[in-house]
Design a protein around this motif. Structure first.
Motif, short mmCIF file in Angstrom:
data_model
loop_
_atom_site.label_atom_id
_atom_site.label_comp_id
_atom_site.label_asym_id
_atom_site.label_seq_id
_atom_site.Cartn_x
_atom_site.Cartn_y
_atom_site.Cartn_z
N GLY A 217 0.84 -1.19 0.00
CA GLY A 217 0.00 0.00 0.00
C GLY A 217 0.88 1.24 0.00
N LEU B 259 1.67 5.23 1.52
CA LEU B 259 1.45 6.38 2.40
C LEU B 259 1.87 7.59 1.57
CD1 LEU B 259 2.94 5.19 5.83
CD2 LEU B 259 0.53 5.30 5.15
N ILE C 146 -4.06 -5.21 1.92
CA ILE C 146 -4.64 -4.01 1.28
C ILE C 146 -6.14 -4.16 1.03
CG2 ILE C 146 -4.63 -2.62 -0.83
CD1 ILE C 146 -1.64 -3.39 -1.14
N LYS D 31 -6.51 0.00 9.77
CA LYS D 31 -5.29 0.81 9.76
C LYS D 31 -5.58 2.07 10.57
CE LYS D 31 -4.87 -1.79 5.82
NZ LYS D 31 -5.94 -2.52 5.12
N TYR E 66 -4.50 5.76 12.17
CA TYR E 66 -3.68 6.95 11.89
C TYR E 66 -3.92 8.01 12.97
CZ TYR E 66 -3.41 5.17 7.06
OH TYR E 66 -3.20 4.39 5.95
N GLU F 46 -9.88 0.70 4.52
CA GLU F 46 -9.61 0.81 3.08
C GLU F 46 -8.33 1.63 2.88
OE1 GLU F 46 -13.93 1.64 1.34
OE2 GLU F 46 -13.27 3.08 2.83
N GLY F 47 -7.96 1.82 1.62
CA GLY F 47 -6.77 2.63 1.36
C GLY F 47 -6.93 3.41 0.07
N GLN G 268 -7.09 9.08 1.17
CA GLN G 268 -8.43 8.88 1.75
C GLN G 268 -8.71 9.74 2.97
OE1 GLN G 268 -9.83 4.90 2.01
NE2 GLN G 268 -11.38 5.38 3.54
N ARG H 73 0.80 6.94 10.48
CA ARG H 73 0.13 5.65 10.67
C ARG H 73 0.77 4.94 11.85
NH1 ARG H 73 -1.35 1.92 5.79
NH2 ARG H 73 0.87 1.48 5.61
#
Ligand code: URA
Length: 241
Positions: free
Chosen positions: A102, A104, A125, A133, A135, A182-183, A187, A204
């Motif tokens: 994924g 960043l 992913i 995930k 953050y 999700e990614g 986002q 993250r």
């Protein structure tokens, strides 16, 4: 699995194929206590014992690395002009075909996995896996209950893209923990954009139960075994099948 000796040596020791061939020719490689000088010799990677220059070479099909991504570095395998997270992997951990699991954003910091295992990456992913995930976001305005409620129902981005429900925890008036499964591209920044908040910084902190190991500074990497990753990262995937 049967594999050519030069391929085995180059993949496990991060040598070019031509350097691996040269070493084999020089007699530096032993298989089951016999020096082998034929690069095309086939070995059974899980069974045969291989020594390079007197040192045992343990077979690892794939490699899994955790990096604490610093600001200003690209989440990519390679780039002509800019430094990537894969460029930060030290030689002793590096091997061909590594890529980040994924992406960043360039200005986002924190936990990123680097591997050469495509199947594992896909599981982490894929939104279907429901792997959380988390953050930490610093915002240019205040978070209120209404925003927490909007996030929990699933934000619709400005371009009409729906997002799955996200958890938002207010840590300070303009600092929050956001948890998504999700990614999508940018986002979190785009989710906050829908409630007129700008993201000043984004970090993250975890993927599933996997966190940045204590003491791992920005830009540093550490190897992690698949078994550990599976129990920390993929347990949600396993539970959601
Ligand atoms: N969301 C973003 O907006 N940026 C990231 O880097 C990760 C999630």
């Amino acid at each position: 699995m049967k594999i050519r000796l030069d391929k085995f040596i180059s993949s496990q020791l991060n040598l070019t194929r031509s350097d691996a061939k040269k070493s084999i020719k020089k007699g530096l490689v032993e298989v089951n206590n016999t020096i082998i000088t034929d690069s095309g010799f086939l070995i059974e990677s899980d069974v045969d014992s291989v020594f390079y220059n007197g040192q045992a070479v343990a077979y690892k099909r794939y490699r899994y690395i955790i990096i604490n991504k610093p600001k200003g570095i690209l989440s990519a395998s390679n780039d002509k002009r800019r430094k990537t997270v894969v460029d930060l992997v030290p030689n002793d951990l590096s091997r061909p075909n590594l890529f980040p699991v994924g992406r960043l954003d360039k200005d986002t910091t924190g936990l990123l996995i680097i591997t050469d295992d495509g199947d594992f990456a896909h599981k982490v992913i894929s939104p279907k896996s429901m792997i959380e995930k988390a953050y930490i976001a610093e915002l240019d305005g205040d978070i209120n209950e209404e925003i927490i409620d909007v996030f929990s129902k699933g934000v619709v981005l400005h371009d009409g893209t729906p997002c799955a429900p996200a958890k938002l925890f207010r840590l300070e008036k303009n600092r929050a923990r956001v948890v998504i499964t999700e990614g999508k591209y940018h986002q979190i920044k785009r989710m906050f954009g829908t409630v007129n908040l700008g993201v000043n910084s984004l970090h993250r902190e975890s993927i599933g139960r996997l966190k940045i190991p204590e003491g791992l500074n920005f830009g540093e990497c550490v190897e992690i075994s698949f078994t550990e990753l599976e129990s920390l990262c993929l347990y949600q995937f396993v539970h959601n099948q």
